[in-house]
Enzyme design. Structure first.
Site, PDB file in Angstrom:
ATOM      1  N   ARG A   1      21.195  -3.803   8.406  1.00  0.00           N
ATOM      2  CA  ARG A   1      22.391  -4.044   8.925  1.00  0.00           C
ATOM      3  C   ARG A   1      23.701  -3.687   8.660  1.00  0.00           C
ATOM      4  O   ARG A   1      24.769  -3.050   9.306  1.00  0.00           O
ATOM      5  CB  ARG A   1      22.230  -5.702   8.216  1.00  0.00           C
ATOM      6  CG  ARG A   1      21.747  -6.969   9.339  1.00  0.00           C
ATOM      7  CD  ARG A   1      20.341  -6.753   9.668  1.00  0.00           C
ATOM      8  NE  ARG A   1      19.691  -7.296  10.575  1.00  0.00           N
ATOM      9  CZ  ARG A   1      18.577  -8.313   9.650  1.00  0.00           C
ATOM     10  NH1 ARG A   1      18.844  -8.379   8.718  1.00  0.00           N
ATOM     11  NH2 ARG A   1      18.608  -9.076  10.256  1.00  0.00           N
TER      12      ARG A   1
ATOM     13  N   ASP B   1       8.644 -10.466  11.927  1.00  0.00           N
ATOM     14  CA  ASP B   1       8.986 -11.588  11.134  1.00  0.00           C
ATOM     15  C   ASP B   1       9.669 -12.391  12.599  1.00  0.00           C
ATOM     16  O   ASP B   1      10.524 -11.582  13.371  1.00  0.00           O
ATOM     17  CB  ASP B   1       9.435 -12.158  10.569  1.00  0.00           C
ATOM     18  CG  ASP B   1      11.311 -10.694  10.392  1.00  0.00           C
ATOM     19  OD1 ASP B   1       9.916  -9.686  10.208  1.00  0.00           O
ATOM     20  OD2 ASP B   1      11.884 -11.391   9.979  1.00  0.00           O
ATOM     21  N   GLU B   2      10.267 -13.716  12.699  1.00  0.00           N
ATOM     22  CA  GLU B   2      10.855 -14.206  13.758  1.00  0.00           C
ATOM     23  C   GLU B   2      11.321 -13.857  15.176  1.00  0.00           C
ATOM     24  O   GLU B   2      12.371 -13.643  15.866  1.00  0.00           O
ATOM     25  CB  GLU B   2      12.103 -13.905  12.803  1.00  0.00           C
ATOM     26  CG  GLU B   2      12.729 -14.994  11.682  1.00  0.00           C
ATOM     27  CD  GLU B   2      14.166 -14.529  10.449  1.00  0.00           C
ATOM     28  OE1 GLU B   2      14.508 -15.097  10.161  1.00  0.00           O
ATOM     29  OE2 GLU B   2      14.193 -13.275  11.122  1.00  0.00           O
TER      30      GLU B   2
ATOM     31  N   TRP C   1       6.965 -14.640   2.908  1.00  0.00           N
ATOM     32  CA  TRP C   1       8.341 -14.894   2.394  1.00  0.00           C
ATOM     33  C   TRP C   1       9.075 -16.259   3.109  1.00  0.00           C
ATOM     34  O   TRP C   1       9.970 -16.733   1.981  1.00  0.00           O
ATOM     35  CB  TRP C   1       9.167 -14.122   3.500  1.00  0.00           C
ATOM     36  CG  TRP C   1       9.179 -14.022   5.000  1.00  0.00           C
ATOM     37  CD1 TRP C   1       7.803 -13.826   5.593  1.00  0.00           C
ATOM     38  CD2 TRP C   1      10.728 -15.279   5.714  1.00  0.00           C
ATOM     39  NE1 TRP C   1       8.782 -14.266   7.605  1.00  0.00           N
ATOM     40  CE2 TRP C   1      10.092 -14.884   6.836  1.00  0.00           C
ATOM     41  CE3 TRP C   1      11.458 -15.556   5.160  1.00  0.00           C
ATOM     42  CZ2 TRP C   1      10.289 -15.576   7.565  1.00  0.00           C
ATOM     43  CZ3 TRP C   1      12.352 -15.860   6.096  1.00  0.00           C
ATOM     44  CH2 TRP C   1      12.031 -16.265   7.677  1.00  0.00           C
TER      45      TRP C   1
ATOM     46  N   TYR D   1      14.949 -14.828  -2.661  1.00  0.00           N
ATOM     47  CA  TYR D   1      15.660 -13.596  -1.397  1.00  0.00           C
ATOM     48  C   TYR D   1      17.175 -13.734  -2.131  1.00  0.00           C
ATOM     49  O   TYR D   1      17.433 -14.998  -2.462  1.00  0.00           O
ATOM     50  CB  TYR D   1      15.796 -14.378  -0.378  1.00  0.00           C
ATOM     51  CG  TYR D   1      14.489 -14.214   1.089  1.00  0.00           C
ATOM     52  CD1 TYR D   1      13.476 -14.109   0.430  1.00  0.00           C
ATOM     53  CD2 TYR D   1      15.461 -14.280   2.102  1.00  0.00           C
ATOM     54  CE1 TYR D   1      13.001 -12.867   1.568  1.00  0.00           C
ATOM     55  CE2 TYR D   1      14.614 -14.305   3.020  1.00  0.00           C
ATOM     56  CZ  TYR D   1      13.512 -13.542   2.697  1.00  0.00           C
ATOM     57  OH  TYR D   1      12.659 -12.590   3.574  1.00  0.00           O
TER      58      TYR D   1
ATOM     59  N   ASP E   1      19.609 -12.380  -1.039  1.00  0.00           N
ATOM     60  CA  ASP E   1      20.941 -12.421  -0.444  1.00  0.00           C
ATOM     61  C   ASP E   1      21.559 -14.022  -0.139  1.00  0.00           C
ATOM     62  O   ASP E   1      22.554 -13.943  -0.020  1.00  0.00           O
ATOM     63  CB  ASP E   1      21.063 -12.001   1.403  1.00  0.00           C
ATOM     64  CG  ASP E   1      19.113 -12.513   2.127  1.00  0.00           C
ATOM     65  OD1 ASP E   1      18.845 -13.051   1.057  1.00  0.00           O
ATOM     66  OD2 ASP E   1      19.906 -13.245   3.186  1.00  0.00           O
TER      67      ASP E   1
ATOM     68  N   TRP F   1      18.506  -9.018   2.189  1.00  0.00           N
ATOM     69  CA  TRP F   1      19.103  -8.887   3.635  1.00  0.00           C
ATOM     70  C   TRP F   1      20.438  -8.193   3.351  1.00  0.00           C
ATOM     71  O   TRP F   1      21.784  -9.090   2.180  1.00  0.00           O
ATOM     72  CB  TRP F   1      18.884  -9.971   4.261  1.00  0.00           C
ATOM     73  CG  TRP F   1      17.690 -10.014   4.212  1.00  0.00           C
ATOM     74  CD1 TRP F   1      16.765 -10.565   3.521  1.00  0.00           C
ATOM     75  CD2 TRP F   1      16.926  -9.264   4.875  1.00  0.00           C
ATOM     76  NE1 TRP F   1      15.454 -10.788   3.891  1.00  0.00           N
ATOM     77  CE2 TRP F   1      14.989  -9.985   4.571  1.00  0.00           C
ATOM     78  CE3 TRP F   1      16.489  -8.073   6.126  1.00  0.00           C
ATOM     79  CZ2 TRP F   1      14.216  -9.348   4.920  1.00  0.00           C
ATOM     80  CZ3 TRP F   1      15.156  -7.957   6.124  1.00  0.00           C
ATOM     81  CH2 TRP F   1      13.786  -8.506   5.972  1.00  0.00           C
ATOM     82  N   THR F   2      20.415  -7.865   3.696  1.00  0.00           N
ATOM     83  CA  THR F   2      22.592  -7.513   3.771  1.00  0.00           C
ATOM     84  C   THR F   2      23.417  -8.128   5.708  1.00  0.00           C
ATOM     85  O   THR F   2      24.372  -6.905   5.238  1.00  0.00           O
ATOM     86  CB  THR F   2      22.472  -6.024   3.684  1.00  0.00           C
ATOM     87  OG1 THR F   2      22.253  -4.537   5.051  1.00  0.00           O
ATOM     88  CG2 THR F   2      21.961  -5.364   2.578  1.00  0.00           C
ATOM     89  N   GLU F   3      22.989  -9.125   5.848  1.00  0.00           N
ATOM     90  CA  GLU F   3      24.001  -9.471   7.202  1.00  0.00           C
ATOM     91  C   GLU F   3      25.542  -9.731   6.139  1.00  0.00           C
ATOM     92  O   GLU F   3      26.511  -9.515   7.209  1.00  0.00           O
ATOM     93  CB  GLU F   3      23.725 -10.650   7.271  1.00  0.00           C
ATOM     94  CG  GLU F   3      22.256 -10.781   7.813  1.00  0.00           C
ATOM     95  CD  GLU F   3      21.098 -11.343   7.891  1.00  0.00           C
ATOM     96  OE1 GLU F   3      20.294 -11.421   8.714  1.00  0.00           O
ATOM     97  OE2 GLU F   3      21.310 -10.352   6.499  1.00  0.00           O
TER      98      GLU F   3
END
Length: 649
Positions: free
Chosen positions: A188, A368-369, A435, A460, A462, A506-508
């Site tokens: 990200r 995922d997703e 997750w 999580y 983030d 996660w790094t959004e």
């Protein structure tokens, strides 16, 4: 009279000696140095720690004795560097010495209790002894030893006027789980090779041994693949945006795509070696078939959608509709096409090179997703379903996952994916990283899949860790207390298939490495204890005490962390007569909360919170701050009343 004098003298000496013993266990220092507390505050909590009387003091010349200097070179170098940097003392290594300071001993015969990563640490007034079966155990014993010294041992520069004392203890310690991981999303936002090394340095302090690198996503492809140059020429770069990720205005065609980067294969080799020297394995993740916009922007022919020729690497604009939950509705088709044979040729090339670069036994292939709305109306997918006898779209993804697993296994590696790979059927040999809560991991382990637990509920990192008014906004929160409740091996699971646990960052919304640190610590303390320490050793009050000691250590190490445990939790409701009411709950004990509604800055002379506050009719700002005794300890939080009102809806 002489007898009375002797009795009085004896009592005085005894009392003085007793007082000195008390001081020696809690403080270091004399006329030559300042008083510094040296409590036993090891994170993660050891299996067994017995505190003894007295303290050990580092001499001016520190002798590390071992007959296995070649095998223990990592631990020797690490320990020597940490001692020399902070204390200025001279450190030497000898195979034999009459008076060694620190002895590092590899057992001639394995101590079955310790396993490959366990250790015994004995700190006595004149000597320290660390024993283990394997070099990794010695390394972890070194981490615990360093945590017994004053917090200044973490300093990156010389600290003067300190008596470097450690409490005398006997420690027996070994991990609960073999896989103790942290996931670092470098897709990200790109983080440099040096920053990844810093991440490794920080995680090994707390006995993590697995770095999961998320190397590919919609926002960037981060690893050089020979023969596929567009992945890094196009896929590694986006338009730099500042603000709230996910809500950015779509870039215009003329905006420069210069934000990002990638690791060359030589960079990867260097990182792998750096990690191995610190007893860390690196798990590479290439997330497919969803989260693949960077791939498709580079090679549009791998998509099911003709319009993919116009796709660009995502810069943070909205590309998914999450209003119906997961899987999301894709606004652009960010999936690889399971019906396209070119996809499997592409993945064979990628996985071949990834397998050679990363010696770790697993490769994580995401899963995922993956949005299905473009697949559902695609003729190629319909033909694939008819040809292969697939009845549902989840079975289409299962077909894809099984083919990808065959490629991974052909390279001599084991296949791992996120828990969505369970949908539609999955190979018995596939490993699952759970997750979406614990339930999928429990299901997978009970079906005899190897499982790593990394549930959103607890792990999580983030997620916001304090009130949303103080944090970059994310859709969920995870306080330290909740993270500490993580139990990767619940009673209902087939424990032999739970190979590990980890936390995911996660790094959004994480743009800089300083924010990486802020998001990790102290919640990663809680995760480290959850995956290392026996569950019966976990104690929240004791953990908080040790965490506060480690805040001092992080200060000296110049590592950023969140002070959120000192922030109150805001609960807003309406009274029976519709008045706006606010409850303030500390996360930890021993804090006082002071507040104001008059736009001024409160201190301990302001009203103290004792119960639910009724918000004055004309107030527009609530300000709160926490104190411990007479010292401010929390952040000043300014909460608009308008924000409080929104929370009641």
């Amino acid at each position: 009279m002489k007898k009375l004098f002797l009795i009085i003298t004896c009592c005085f000496v005894t009392a003085s000696t007793f007082a000195q013993n008390i001081i020696s266990e809690t403080e270091s220092g004399d006329a030559e140095g300042s008083l510094v507390q040296t409590p036993c505050a090891i994170i993660p909590e050891p299996v067994s720690l017995m505190k003894k009387t007295g303290t050990f003091t580092l001499p001016e010349n520190v002798i590390i004795q071992t007959t296995k200097s070649a095998e223990l070179k990592q631990s020797i170098a690490y320990l020597s560097d940490r001692i020399t940097t902070a204390t200025g003392k001279f450190v030497s290594t000898l195979a034999s010495s009459t008076h060694p300071t620190i002895k590092l001993i590899l057992n001639a015969q394995d101590d079955t209790q310790l396993g490959a990563e366990g250790y015994k640490l004995n700190v006595n007034p004149t000597q320290v002894v660390i024993t283990a079966n394997k070099p990794a155990g010695i390394f972890y014993g070194v981490q615990s030893l360093l945590q017994l010294f004053p917090a200044e041992i973490e300093s990156k520069e010389l600290v003067k006027d300190i008596k470097w004392k450690a409490s005398c203890v006997d420690v027996v310690d070994y991990p609960k789980l073999g896989w103790r991981g942290l996931m670092f999303d470098v897709a990200r936002h790109f983080f440099t090779k040096q920053e990844v090394k810093q991440f490794i340095d920080d995680m090994v302090r707390y006995k993590f041994n697995l770095l999961h690198l998320h190397l590919a996503d919609d926002e960037g492809w981060r690893i050089e693949i020979k023969g596929l140059p567009k992945l890094t020429e196009i896929g590694a770069w986006s338009v730099k945006k500042t603000g709230t990720f996910g809500d950015f205005i779509p870039p215009t065609p003329d905006e420069p795509r210069t934000y990002g980067g990638f690791y060359t294969q030589e960079d990867i080799k260097e990182l792998v070696q750096y990690a191995q020297e610190r007893f860390v394995n690196i798990l590479p993740e290439i997330d497919v078939p969803g989260h693949s916009l960077a791939i498709i922007a580079s090679y549009p022919e791998l998509s099911c959608t003709p319009d993919a020729v116009n796709y660009k690497v995502r810069s943070g604009e909205k590309i998914m509709d999450w209003s119906r939950g997961a899987p999301p509705i894709a606004l652009v088709d960010n999936t690889l096409c399971p019906a396209n044979e070119k996809v499997y040729t592409f993945l064979d090339t990628v996985i071949t090179q990834v397998a050679k670069l990363f010696p770790f036994e697993y490769i994580h292939m995401g899963g995922d997703e993956a949005s299905h709305n473009f697949w559902e109306k695609n003729d190629q997918i319909k033909q694939l379903m008819q040809r292969e006898g697939l009845k549902t779209i989840p079975q289409v993804q299962a077909y894809f996952e099984k083919r990808v697993e065959q490629i991974v296994m052909a390279k001599g590696k084991k296949f791992m994916g996120w828990d969505e790979i369970l949908e539609g059927g999955v190979s018995p040999t596939a490993a699952v990283m759970s997750w979406r809560g614990m339930k999928y991991g429990i299901q997978a382990a009970n079906d005899k899949h190897n499982v790593v637990m990394s549930p959103t509920d607890f792990a999580y990192l983030d997620y916001m860790q304090a009130d949303a008014i103080t944090e970059p906004k994310v859709y969920a929160s995870l306080r330290l207390n909740k993270a500490y409740q993580f139990n990767p091996v619940p009673a209902s699971v087939n424990a032999q298939y739970v190979i590990g646990g980890q936390a995911n960052l996660w790094t959004e919304q994480v743009f800089t490495f300083r924010q990486v640190e802020y998001m990790l610590w102290p919640r990663a303390f809680a995760i480290s204890e959850s995956v290392w320490s026996p569950i019966e050793k976990k104690n929240w009050t004791n953990f908080v005490d040790r965490t506060e000691q480690h805040f001092k250590r992080l200060d000296f190490a110049e590592i950023k962390y969140s002070p959120a445990i000192y922030d109150p939790i805001f609960m807003v409701k309406r009274s029976a007569d519709k008045q706006l009411m606010v409850e303030l709950t500390p996360e930890i004990d021993g804090l006082d909360i002071y507040y104001s509604f008059d736009n001024s800055t409160p201190d301990r002379f302001y009203p103290k919170y004792t119960g639910a506050l009724q918000v004055p009719k004309d107030a527009n700002m609530l300000r709160v701050i926490t104190y411990r005794g007479k010292q401010p300890i929390g952040r000043l939080i300014s909460m608009p009343v308008a924000d409080l009102q929104k929370r009641t809806k």
